[in-house]
Write an enzyme that holds these catalytic residues in place. Structure first.
Site, PDB file in Angstrom:
ATOM      1  N   PRO A  30      94.254 -34.622  79.110  1.00  0.00           N
ATOM      2  CA  PRO A  30      93.751 -33.170  79.373  1.00  0.00           C
ATOM      3  C   PRO A  30      93.790 -32.413  78.033  1.00  0.00           C
ATOM      4  O   PRO A  30      94.186 -32.796  77.163  1.00  0.00           O
ATOM      5  CB  PRO A  30      95.174 -32.629  80.044  1.00  0.00           C
ATOM      6  N   TYR A  31      92.436 -31.764  77.975  1.00  0.00           N
ATOM      7  CA  TYR A  31      92.052 -30.856  76.913  1.00  0.00           C
ATOM      8  C   TYR A  31      91.877 -29.693  77.449  1.00  0.00           C
ATOM      9  O   TYR A  31      91.313 -29.351  78.267  1.00  0.00           O
ATOM     10  CB  TYR A  31      90.645 -31.509  76.309  1.00  0.00           C
TER      11      TYR A  31
END
Length: 67
Positions: free
Chosen positions: A2-3
């Site tokens: 995840p970013y």
């Protein structure tokens, strides 16, 4: 991996930013089962004069609200 990109107006303290990062990370772990060590969070602080809200620049909007 995840970013997450968080954009806020300037003024948050380091402690507040740390709390945001911890909270978002914990949510991704709890809801999606993501590993904290694979989670990247970027906080971008934007000047109020560079952020628009309700048809005005945020600094001008705040001035109107306090008047």
């Amino acid at each position: 991996m995840p970013y997450v990109n968080v954009q806020i107006t300037k003024g948050a303290t380091k402690s507040q930013k740390a709390e945001i990062v911890k909270g978002i990370t914990n949510s991704l772990v709890r809801v999606l089962g993501k590993k904290p060590e694979h989670t990247h969070i970027v906080i971008q602080e934007i000047e109020e004069q560079d952020w628009g809200f309700a048809g005005l620049l945020t600094d001008e909007w705040k001035k109107q609200q306090s008047a």
